[in-house]
Design a protein around this motif. Sequence first.
Motif, PDB file in Angstrom:
ATOM      1  N   LEU A  31      53.145  45.597  95.552  1.00 47.82           N
ATOM      2  CA  LEU A  31      54.091  45.065  94.551  1.00 47.82           C
ATOM      3  C   LEU A  31      53.357  44.185  93.538  1.00 47.82           C
ATOM      4  O   LEU A  31      52.589  43.296  93.916  1.00 47.82           O
ATOM      5  N   ASP A  32      53.612  44.452  92.261  1.00 47.26           N
ATOM      6  CA  ASP A  32      53.014  43.663  91.183  1.00 47.26           C
ATOM      7  C   ASP A  32      53.463  42.204  91.301  1.00 47.26           C
ATOM      8  O   ASP A  32      54.621  41.921  91.602  1.00 47.26           O
ATOM      9  N   THR A  33      52.544  41.266  91.068  1.00 46.05           N
ATOM     10  CA  THR A  33      52.827  39.832  91.237  1.00 46.05           C
ATOM     11  C   THR A  33      54.008  39.390  90.373  1.00 46.05           C
ATOM     12  O   THR A  33      54.881  38.651  90.832  1.00 46.05           O
ATOM     13  N   ARG A  34      54.035  39.851  89.138  1.00 44.98           N
ATOM     14  CA  ARG A  34      55.102  39.448  88.214  1.00 44.98           C
ATOM     15  C   ARG A  34      56.453  39.990  88.680  1.00 44.98           C
ATOM     16  O   ARG A  34      57.467  39.287  88.670  1.00 44.98           O
ATOM     17  N   VAL A  35      56.451  41.255  89.141  1.00 44.79           N
ATOM     18  CA  VAL A  35      57.694  41.871  89.628  1.00 44.79           C
ATOM     19  C   VAL A  35      58.173  41.143  90.894  1.00 44.79           C
ATOM     20  O   VAL A  35      59.370  40.939  91.087  1.00 44.79           O
ATOM     21  N   ALA A  36      57.226  40.723  91.724  1.00 42.73           N
ATOM     22  CA  ALA A  36      57.587  39.979  92.939  1.00 42.73           C
ATOM     23  C   ALA A  36      58.319  38.688  92.578  1.00 42.73           C
ATOM     24  O   ALA A  36      59.337  38.341  93.198  1.00 42.73           O
ATOM     25  N   GLU A  37      57.829  37.998  91.567  1.00 44.58           N
ATOM     26  CA  GLU A  37      58.484  36.752  91.133  1.00 44.58           C
ATOM     27  C   GLU A  37      59.870  37.038  90.564  1.00 44.58           C
ATOM     28  O   GLU A  37      60.829  36.303  90.827  1.00 44.58           O
ATOM     29  N   GLN A  38      59.987  38.120  89.792  1.00 40.74           N
ATOM     30  CA  GLN A  38      61.288  38.497  89.223  1.00 40.74           C
ATOM     31  C   GLN A  38      62.270  38.865  90.338  1.00 40.74           C
ATOM     32  O   GLN A  38      63.443  38.477  90.297  1.00 40.74           O
ATOM     33  N   LEU A  89      59.687  53.534  92.843  1.00 38.88           N
ATOM     34  CA  LEU A  89      60.186  53.982  91.533  1.00 38.88           C
ATOM     35  C   LEU A  89      59.227  53.621  90.393  1.00 38.88           C
ATOM     36  O   LEU A  89      59.513  53.903  89.228  1.00 38.88           O
ATOM     37  N   GLU A  90      58.121  52.968  90.770  1.00 32.90           N
ATOM     38  CA  GLU A  90      57.112  52.530  89.782  1.00 32.90           C
ATOM     39  C   GLU A  90      57.729  51.692  88.674  1.00 32.90           C
ATOM     40  O   GLU A  90      57.433  51.866  87.486  1.00 32.90           O
ATOM     41  N   ILE A  91      58.615  50.767  89.096  1.00 34.43           N
ATOM     42  CA  ILE A  91      59.251  49.857  88.137  1.00 34.43           C
ATOM     43  C   ILE A  91      58.317  48.660  87.904  1.00 34.43           C
ATOM     44  O   ILE A  91      57.978  47.927  88.830  1.00 34.43           O
ATOM     45  N   GLY A  92      57.893  48.497  86.665  1.00 36.07           N
ATOM     46  CA  GLY A  92      56.939  47.428  86.352  1.00 36.07           C
ATOM     47  C   GLY A  92      57.593  46.212  85.729  1.00 36.07           C
ATOM     48  O   GLY A  92      56.916  45.225  85.415  1.00 36.07           O
ATOM     49  N   GLU A  93      58.901  46.304  85.506  1.00 35.15           N
ATOM     50  CA  GLU A  93      59.631  45.186  84.888  1.00 35.15           C
ATOM     51  C   GLU A  93      61.034  45.170  85.475  1.00 35.15           C
ATOM     52  O   GLU A  93      61.799  46.119  85.304  1.00 35.15           O
ATOM     53  N   GLU A 105      55.884  35.093  99.376  1.00 34.48           N
ATOM     54  CA  GLU A 105      54.791  35.329 100.332  1.00 34.48           C
ATOM     55  C   GLU A 105      55.185  36.400 101.353  1.00 34.48           C
ATOM     56  O   GLU A 105      54.390  37.275 101.698  1.00 34.48           O
ATOM     57  N   ILE A 106      56.436  36.301 101.848  1.00 33.08           N
ATOM     58  CA  ILE A 106      56.918  37.273 102.841  1.00 33.08           C
ATOM     59  C   ILE A 106      56.948  38.674 102.226  1.00 33.08           C
ATOM     60  O   ILE A 106      56.444  39.636 102.809  1.00 33.08           O
ATOM     61  N   VAL A 107      57.520  38.770 101.022  1.00 29.46           N
ATOM     62  CA  VAL A 107      57.685  40.077 100.370  1.00 29.46           C
ATOM     63  C   VAL A 107      56.325  40.698 100.048  1.00 29.46           C
ATOM     64  O   VAL A 107      56.079  41.878 100.349  1.00 29.46           O
ATOM     65  N   THR A 108      55.418  39.913  99.464  1.00 31.53           N
ATOM     66  CA  THR A 108      54.114  40.477  99.092  1.00 31.53           C
ATOM     67  C   THR A 108      53.263  40.755 100.334  1.00 31.53           C
ATOM     68  O   THR A 108      52.435  41.667 100.327  1.00 31.53           O
ATOM     69  N   GLY A 109      53.496  39.998 101.404  1.00 32.64           N
ATOM     70  CA  GLY A 109      52.805  40.276 102.668  1.00 32.64           C
ATOM     71  C   GLY A 109      53.217  41.624 103.239  1.00 32.64           C
ATOM     72  O   GLY A 109      52.396  42.371 103.774  1.00 32.64           O
ATOM     73  N   GLN A 110      54.515  41.939 103.113  1.00 34.55           N
ATOM     74  CA  GLN A 110      55.043  43.205 103.643  1.00 34.55           C
ATOM     75  C   GLN A 110      54.808  44.373 102.674  1.00 34.55           C
ATOM     76  O   GLN A 110      54.690  45.520 103.100  1.00 34.55           O
ATOM     77  N   VAL A 111      54.789  44.059 101.373  1.00 42.87           N
ATOM     78  CA  VAL A 111      54.634  45.119 100.345  1.00 42.87           C
ATOM     79  C   VAL A 111      53.493  44.719  99.408  1.00 42.87           C
ATOM     80  O   VAL A 111      53.708  44.259  98.288  1.00 42.87           O
ATOM     81  N   PRO A 112      52.250  44.887  99.875  1.00 45.72           N
ATOM     82  CA  PRO A 112      51.103  44.411  99.090  1.00 45.72           C
ATOM     83  C   PRO A 112      50.924  45.118  97.745  1.00 45.72           C
ATOM     84  O   PRO A 112      50.285  44.578  96.841  1.00 45.72           O
ATOM     85  N   ALA A 154      65.083  41.001 104.927  1.00 43.53           N
ATOM     86  CA  ALA A 154      64.703  42.411 105.119  1.00 43.53           C
ATOM     87  C   ALA A 154      65.123  43.255 103.910  1.00 43.53           C
ATOM     88  O   ALA A 154      64.407  44.184 103.510  1.00 43.53           O
ATOM     89  N   GLU A 155      66.264  42.918 103.319  1.00 42.15           N
ATOM     90  CA  GLU A 155      66.724  43.661 102.136  1.00 42.15           C
ATOM     91  C   GLU A 155      65.878  43.326 100.910  1.00 42.15           C
ATOM     92  O   GLU A 155      65.654  44.190 100.057  1.00 42.15           O
ATOM     93  N   SER A 156      65.375  42.095 100.839  1.00 45.71           N
ATOM     94  CA  SER A 156      64.420  41.754  99.766  1.00 45.71           C
ATOM     95  C   SER A 156      63.185  42.637  99.873  1.00 45.71           C
ATOM     96  O   SER A 156      62.673  43.151  98.877  1.00 45.71           O
ATOM     97  N   VAL A 157      62.705  42.799 101.108  1.00 41.70           N
ATOM     98  CA  VAL A 157      61.520  43.635 101.348  1.00 41.70           C
ATOM     99  C   VAL A 157      61.826  45.102 100.999  1.00 41.70           C
ATOM    100  O   VAL A 157      61.011  45.778 100.362  1.00 41.70           O
ATOM    101  N   ASP A 158      63.010  45.569 101.405  1.00 40.73           N
ATOM    102  CA  ASP A 158      63.421  46.944 101.055  1.00 40.73           C
ATOM    103  C   ASP A 158      63.466  47.132  99.538  1.00 40.73           C
ATOM    104  O   ASP A 158      63.068  48.181  99.017  1.00 40.73           O
ATOM    105  N   TRP A 159      63.958  46.122  98.857  1.00 44.39           N
ATOM    106  CA  TRP A 159      64.048  46.190  97.391  1.00 44.39           C
ATOM    107  C   TRP A 159      62.652  46.288  96.793  1.00 44.39           C
ATOM    108  O   TRP A 159      62.397  47.085  95.883  1.00 44.39           O
ATOM    109  N   ALA A 160      61.736  45.488  97.334  1.00 45.02           N
ATOM    110  CA  ALA A 160      60.351  45.527  96.852  1.00 45.02           C
ATOM    111  C   ALA A 160      59.763  46.926  97.039  1.00 45.02           C
ATOM    112  O   ALA A 160      59.119  47.477  96.138  1.00 45.02           O
ATOM    113  N   ARG A 161      59.998  47.535  98.202  1.00 41.36           N
ATOM    114  CA  ARG A 161      59.482  48.893  98.463  1.00 41.36           C
ATOM    115  C   ARG A 161      60.105  49.904  97.492  1.00 41.36           C
ATOM    116  O   ARG A 161      59.440  50.840  97.036  1.00 41.36           O
ATOM    117  N   THR A 162      61.393  49.693  97.194  1.00 47.47           N
ATOM    118  CA  THR A 162      62.094  50.575  96.253  1.00 47.47           C
ATOM    119  C   THR A 162      61.464  50.497  94.867  1.00 47.47           C
ATOM    120  O   THR A 162      61.228  51.528  94.215  1.00 47.47           O
TER     121      THR A 162
END
Length: 290
Positions: free
Chosen positions: A216-223, A255-259, A207-214, A243-251
């Motif tokens: 982000l694909d739902t499946r990638v967020a779970e991974q 990089l348009e990583i879908g998996e 929830e925190i990560v997707t709130g900060q990085v909307p 904060a590093e989880s959020v940075d990773w999500a932005r990364t």
Amino acid sequence: MSHPSPWFESPDDAARRLAEHGYLADPATATTAYLAGALEKPLLVEGPAGVGKTELAKAVARVTGAELVRLQCYEGLDEARALYEWNYKKQLLRIQATGEQSWEQTHDDIFTEEFLLTRPLLTAIRREQPTVLLVDEVDKTDVEVEGLLLEVLSDFQVTIPELGTVEAVRRPYVVLTSNATRELSEAVKRRCLYLHLEYPDAEREREIVTGQVPDLDTRVAEQLVAAVGRLRDLDLKKSPSIAESVDWARTLVALEIGELDEKAIADTLGVVLKHASDQDKAVRELKLRS
């Protein structure tokens, strides 16, 4: 206090308003954040680095429109850096300029507001507007500084020998954070409300990560959240912070990583692990391939 409370009306109000400003508080955190304002008691937040202790104080300031005053603690911090000191260079220049006048006159001239350098504790006490005082990483200081904090936090007043006693017009909202590298004194703990923060569970972190990085694909967020959980289970020098989880999500979005497969994790590991030994351990233990 003659002022209406600028903080929170209830635990639910705290949870809702903090969430609106990007800080998802669990019920215990929301309740304690509310009580710190309602009871005008300092809040001691303890837990490992990177779980959102400092961010809680910042969020309270953002939500309430209060000024954030921060005292960053470190080994060797003293009263002059925490409370106040005199501007000796400026005083010396004034003494040289006054020439022949008596010491009594000179003393009264140089020990005035004009020559006072206020540090975070005194700054927070003197402010008339709503203020959040953040005493960050209090476990890094010496016991003497704990004594100083006790003095200030018990009465919210400071005595400056040359000027007299300065008393808080409006008590600041005080948050002390500790990574628990050493045990704080019972006297400090007695004066505070206490909150222990741990890393959030997978659902809340998602929830925190997707709130900060909307984006982000739902499946990638779970991974991502699952991968962060696996990294935190390793015995690392420094586990990934929220904060590093959020940075990773932005990364991953950049990089348009879908998996988030093993190669993608290995390629972007530097965003969440900042020690070479931790990266080596992660690659070895999680059998990542780059």
